[in-house]
Motif scaffolding. Structure first.
Motif, mmCIF file in Angstrom:
data_model
loop_
_atom_site.group_PDB
_atom_site.id
_atom_site.type_symbol
_atom_site.label_atom_id
_atom_site.label_comp_id
_atom_site.label_asym_id
_atom_site.label_seq_id
_atom_site.Cartn_x
_atom_site.Cartn_y
_atom_site.Cartn_z
ATOM 1 N N ALA A 9 -5.721 -53.850 71.439
ATOM 2 C CA ALA A 9 -5.884 -55.134 72.170
ATOM 3 C C ALA A 9 -4.290 -55.694 72.027
ATOM 4 N N PRO A 10 -3.986 -56.970 72.730
ATOM 5 C CA PRO A 10 -2.761 -57.502 72.446
ATOM 6 C C PRO A 10 -2.647 -58.456 71.198
ATOM 7 N N ALA A 11 -1.580 -58.527 70.846
ATOM 8 C CA ALA A 11 -1.461 -59.211 69.215
ATOM 9 C C ALA A 11 -2.254 -60.504 69.231
ATOM 10 N N ALA A 12 -2.132 -60.971 70.198
ATOM 11 C CA ALA A 12 -3.080 -62.761 70.108
ATOM 12 C C ALA A 12 -4.324 -62.508 70.102
ATOM 13 N N VAL A 13 -5.006 -61.386 70.609
ATOM 14 C CA VAL A 13 -6.482 -61.230 70.438
ATOM 15 C C VAL A 13 -6.744 -60.616 69.186
ATOM 16 N N ARG A 14 -6.012 -59.748 68.524
ATOM 17 C CA ARG A 14 -5.981 -59.243 67.343
ATOM 18 C C ARG A 14 -5.724 -60.304 66.244
ATOM 19 N N ARG A 15 -4.983 -61.282 66.369
ATOM 20 C CA ARG A 15 -4.957 -62.176 65.418
ATOM 21 C C ARG A 15 -5.984 -63.204 65.475
ATOM 22 N N THR A 16 -6.676 -63.449 66.422
ATOM 23 C CA THR A 16 -7.880 -64.282 66.741
ATOM 24 C C THR A 16 -8.768 -63.499 65.749
ATOM 25 N N ARG A 17 -9.049 -62.469 65.941
ATOM 26 C CA ARG A 17 -10.054 -61.604 65.259
ATOM 27 C C ARG A 17 -9.779 -61.653 63.751
ATOM 28 N N ILE A 18 -8.405 -61.731 63.123
ATOM 29 C CA ILE A 18 -8.266 -61.734 61.792
ATOM 30 C C ILE A 18 -8.662 -63.178 61.457
ATOM 31 N N LEU A 19 -8.403 -64.159 61.950
ATOM 32 C CA LEU A 19 -8.879 -65.659 61.782
ATOM 33 C C LEU A 19 -10.231 -65.594 61.645
ATOM 34 N N ASP A 20 -10.886 -64.988 62.500
ATOM 35 C CA ASP A 20 -12.423 -65.021 62.631
ATOM 36 C C ASP A 20 -13.016 -64.542 61.114
ATOM 37 N N SER A 46 3.025 -57.979 60.108
ATOM 38 C CA SER A 46 3.720 -58.913 61.165
ATOM 39 C C SER A 46 2.632 -60.082 61.799
ATOM 40 N N ASP A 47 1.334 -59.409 61.989
ATOM 41 C CA ASP A 47 0.261 -60.642 62.373
ATOM 42 C C ASP A 47 0.199 -61.550 61.697
ATOM 43 N N LEU A 48 0.057 -61.255 60.093
ATOM 44 C CA LEU A 48 -0.112 -62.158 59.067
ATOM 45 C C LEU A 48 0.810 -63.179 58.821
ATOM 46 N N ASP A 49 2.294 -62.661 59.113
ATOM 47 C CA ASP A 49 3.515 -63.454 58.829
ATOM 48 C C ASP A 49 3.365 -64.441 60.132
ATOM 49 N N ALA A 50 2.969 -64.010 61.474
ATOM 50 C CA ALA A 50 3.026 -64.981 62.395
ATOM 51 C C ALA A 50 1.808 -65.938 62.104
ATOM 52 N N LEU A 51 0.905 -65.797 61.810
ATOM 53 C CA LEU A 51 -0.272 -66.562 61.452
ATOM 54 C C LEU A 51 -0.020 -67.510 60.469
#
Length: 266
Positions: A9-20, A46-51
């Motif tokens: 999945a794109p990074a944006a989708v993966r990051r949304t799932r992380i927040l869920d 990288s995802d966590l840094d961005a969030l």
């Protein structure tokens, strides 16, 4: 087990799932997210840094927790792991050196106490030590030392933030035993206001721990020296010493020593 829906999945989708996931469980680990999504730990970091940059979460040692709300002042156990880590390890090692074979020891909750539990386990020459704790994390750390150690858990009502056991029932055990030494955590040590804690139920159990021990030692990293919080645990005259770290400010340390408290700075 890889969540194939998000593996490519794109990074944006993966990051949304992380927040869920974070919203559901309160803490996520880099290693577990990497395995679940089928991507590298570098990608997850990288995802966590961005969030974190967007204010959606807070990075901690090994993972992330929800971004603190303005009203929350008590950090979760996992959130506190990354704070003053080296200092806490030094405090723990010094505290562990005070324990002798055959001692009975009370170990309070918190990340410094967890480091103390590990330091005690690593002292392979220690035997016939009885440890009483109201911390589930502490008990699990000490399990590796069985049968050299006997580990007693107080029981009580579980608090999620510190994985601690509080009243009702958590302090009743201390009416029936006596320990050689108690190691108590806190959120503040001040010459005038004494030993204080953010959480009132835990402060109550800490008072009972102090009353059940011959020698009473406070473990407090330097950030807690000079701080004052809601729950009074004890006057400085009611404890035998405090072990702290190099980040402690000179003025409040001097005030504690002037008040007669034995201060060890490691």
């Amino acid at each position: 087990m890889v969540d194939h829906e998000f593996a490519s999945a794109p990074a944006a989708v993966r990051r949304t799932r992380i927040l869920d996931l974070l919203s559901a469980v309160g803490f996520v680990r880099v290693t577990e997210l990497s395995a679940s999504f089928g991507v590298s730990e570098v990608t997850i970091r990288s995802d966590l840094d961005a969030l974190e940059a967007s204010g959606d979460l807070a990075r901690v040692h090994g993972g992330a927790v929800m971004a603190a709300s303005p009203r929350r002042t008590e950090p979760a156990f996992e959130e506190a792991l990354g704070s003053q880590r080296r200092e806490k390890l030094s405090i723990a090692r010094h505290a562990a050196s005070l324990v002798s074979p055959g001692d009975s020891v009370i170990v309070d909750v918190g990340t410094t106490a967890a480091a103390l539990a590990r330091a005690l386990v690593e002292r392979s020459e220690l035997h016939d030590v009885v440890v009483i704790t109201n911390g589930l994390k502490i008990a699990l750390e000490l399990e590796r030392a069985l049968p050299r150690f006997t580990v007693i858990v107080t029981g009580g009502t579980l608090r999620a933030l510190q994985h601690s056991l509080v009243n009702p029932l958590a302090d009743s055990l201390f009416d029936t035993l006596h320990a050689d030494i108690a190691f108590i955590g806190c959120n503040g040590v001040d010459a005038e206001r004494g030993i204080t804690n953010i959480n009132l139920p835990e402060a109550e159990v800490k008072r009972r721990m102090l009353g059940a021990a011959t020698r009473r030692i406070v473990l407090a990293d330097g950030s807690k020296i000079g701080q004052v919080h809601l729950g009074r645990v004890a006057e400085v005259s009611q404890v035998d010493g405090v072990i702290t770290g190099g980040s402690a400010r000179a003025k409040p340390l001097a005030e504690l020593r002037e008040a007669g408290l034995d201060v060890t700075r490691v």
